[in-house]
Each structure stands twice: as structure tokens, then as C-alpha cells.
Design an enzyme around this catalytic site. Sequence first.
Site, PDB file in Angstrom:
ATOM      1  N   GLY A 155      33.590  43.752  47.390  1.00  0.00           N
ATOM      2  CA  GLY A 155      33.668  42.255  48.080  1.00  0.00           C
ATOM      3  C   GLY A 155      34.922  42.144  48.851  1.00  0.00           C
ATOM      4  O   GLY A 155      35.725  41.104  48.722  1.00  0.00           O
ATOM      5  N   ILE A 169      39.785  37.056  48.735  1.00  0.00           N
ATOM      6  CA  ILE A 169      40.746  37.696  47.621  1.00  0.00           C
ATOM      7  C   ILE A 169      40.610  39.104  48.084  1.00  0.00           C
ATOM      8  O   ILE A 169      41.651  39.947  47.937  1.00  0.00           O
ATOM      9  CB  ILE A 169      40.543  37.335  46.208  1.00  0.00           C
ATOM     10  CG1 ILE A 169      40.957  35.818  46.023  1.00  0.00           C
ATOM     11  CG2 ILE A 169      41.429  37.991  45.260  1.00  0.00           C
ATOM     12  CD1 ILE A 169      40.572  35.294  44.641  1.00  0.00           C
ATOM     13  N   TYR A 225      27.083  30.443  35.724  1.00  0.00           N
ATOM     14  CA  TYR A 225      28.546  31.282  36.558  1.00  0.00           C
ATOM     15  C   TYR A 225      29.417  31.297  35.105  1.00  0.00           C
ATOM     16  O   TYR A 225      29.864  32.552  35.059  1.00  0.00           O
ATOM     17  CB  TYR A 225      29.076  30.306  37.256  1.00  0.00           C
ATOM     18  CG  TYR A 225      30.280  30.719  37.893  1.00  0.00           C
ATOM     19  CD1 TYR A 225      30.521  31.914  38.757  1.00  0.00           C
ATOM     20  CD2 TYR A 225      31.603  30.184  37.336  1.00  0.00           C
ATOM     21  CE1 TYR A 225      31.805  32.249  38.945  1.00  0.00           C
ATOM     22  CE2 TYR A 225      32.914  30.333  37.877  1.00  0.00           C
ATOM     23  CZ  TYR A 225      32.912  31.631  38.814  1.00  0.00           C
ATOM     24  OH  TYR A 225      34.122  31.985  39.267  1.00  0.00           O
TER      25      TYR A 225
END
Length: 339
Positions: free
Chosen positions: A45, A50, A200
Site C-alpha cells: 500500500g 503513510i 475494522y
Amino acid sequence: MSRYILPVSVFGTVAGSAVLIKNRVTGGRCPSKAGIKGKTVVITGANTGIGKETARELANRGGRIIMGCRDMEKCEAAAKEIRGKTLNPHVYACQLDLASMKSIREFAERINQEEKSVDILINNAGVMRCPAGKTEDGFDMQLGVNHLGHFLLTNLLLEKLKDSAPSRVINLASLAHIVGKIDFDDLNWERKKFDTKQAYCQSKLANVLFTRELAKRLEGTGVTVNAVHPGVVATDLGRHTGLHQSQFSTTVLSPFFSMLVKSPELGAHPSVFLAVAEEMAGVTGRYYDVMTEKEPAPQALDDAAARRLWEVSSRLVGLRDDTPPQTTTGLTEPEPAGS
């Protein structure tokens, strides 16, 4: 003039408090100046947020950076940008969709065949509070991407990590794990009403449990693994949280929120710290809140749950005896340890 004193004082107090809180939650920059020239870093990612800033900082430190991303157009653009800004030519984009076991296996095979070493693996990619949905293999999207995808990838790269020792694995977790619960009877939300927040939190608790169990299994190998909550960071990850979905939140809450969160650049420094800091050599199985070691939630310290999650995850992704991945339908749980 005196009528302005109170409003100005109130504003000054609020602003000053916000600055203090922001300094507290950001944690600052990685204090280590260590370079990583000659070391290979795999980051998932890494085309935005980030992950992109982590790739940039580690490229600045001389690393060979492999950026694993789903969107190759964005990944290629990010890699090109990082090469230009850091003058490090060894920054590469590579196809990786963590919602696909097939893609993960293809990515890992490429890394194992083409790279001489994997010195640092940063499991950074994630989804947060997205609508109900399934991965290509039928897993809940948040569990599948945040936990199962990284679980499979890490295991497929373990031999390369061991051969590269001392090497490090960093798992991006979240403070949200403290309210997480692993529902072994319905991991993929097939029997109960879907709750995106709990989904989550379950996936983030799984990250910490995975970290602790993996650390035990890697004892004596020279490979360390730690989990980190990077802090509250302004990224696209929170696009489903609803912060900007009302006039009140946009006009009133958003300005205060922006004062308290940190930039993706600062948000990358906890990962960088765990990846390069000299004092992290040999440290494993720990949970960090930004750059400070903290004890995770009690449910994250449950060794039996960590072992059980490992067994279930192995079965789901097809690691046990090299069997193909199982669908979520008809999943049976392993017998408790010691039975």
C-alpha cells in the site's frame, strides 16, 4: 478593548491546548539517522498516505524499495516521484492486490525469485470501515485485506526474511484494537448483521495477535516482528468514517480535527523507527503506540486466541499442507490446543 480580552484568551487557550495535544499525538520524527544502503524493503500500500511517505523516507536512507500496490498506475507515478525527490533509482512498483490470494502468491513468488534479500517487510496497506463487501476469495474485506492478506504474504516471504537475517517485519495496527473482538464463530460476518466499525476493530486486533504469535514462532531466527499504531493521521483511509458527511462536521468539527491529526509524512515515522532504529535490534513481539512501547489490550495478550487465529488463518489462506484456500462457507474450527 476589555471586551475582547475574554474571547482572545479563550481562543488562545484552545489553540495552545491543540498545539500541545498535537505535539503529544504526533510523536515527532524518527530519532535514528541510520541508513539502510544495500537493504531491500517491501512495503504494501505504498502509493499513497503513510505507505508512500514511508517509502520516500526509506529511499532517502538508501534502501532498495519494492512498493506493492493494487493500482499500478498510481504506484508507478508514486515510485517515479520518489525516485525524483530522493535521487534513489532503486524504487520499484509491483502489482499486489491484498484482496486476492492469487495476486499475493504471484507477488511473493516474484520477490522470492528476483530479490537477493528482504531485510524489511512493512505490512502497511489497509482498509477502514468500508461498506460490507467480500474479497476475491470470499473473506470479509477488512479482515481479508488487513489481516489475512498480510498473514499470507508474510508467511510466503518468511524463508527470504530468515535468509536475510537480521531482518524486521512491521505490522501497521491501530489503537482501535482495544475494542476489537475475534469472533471465531463468524469471522466473515455471514451470520450476524454487518458492523463496519467492529469489523475494522476485529481486523486490527488480529494484527496484534498475529504479531505476537509470529514473534514466538520466529524465536532464534534473527527475524523480529512488531506492531505499531502510527497515531491519528490525515489520509484517505478515513474516507468512510463520515467526518465530512454533514455540514456540522465539515464546518465545525473538521477544523479542530485538522489541528489534532498529523500529516502522512509524520505518520510514516513510527514505521521508519521500527524499521531502522538501532535500539530496535532484537526487539520482537511488541506493540508500539507511535514510537513508545505500550501494553496492548488484554484480549491482544491472549496466547490461546493468537494460536487459534494462526491455525484458522492458515487454513483459510491455504498454507496448511499447501492445500488450496478454503471458502468461508463450511469453515470448521481447529480443535483447541492440547485436545
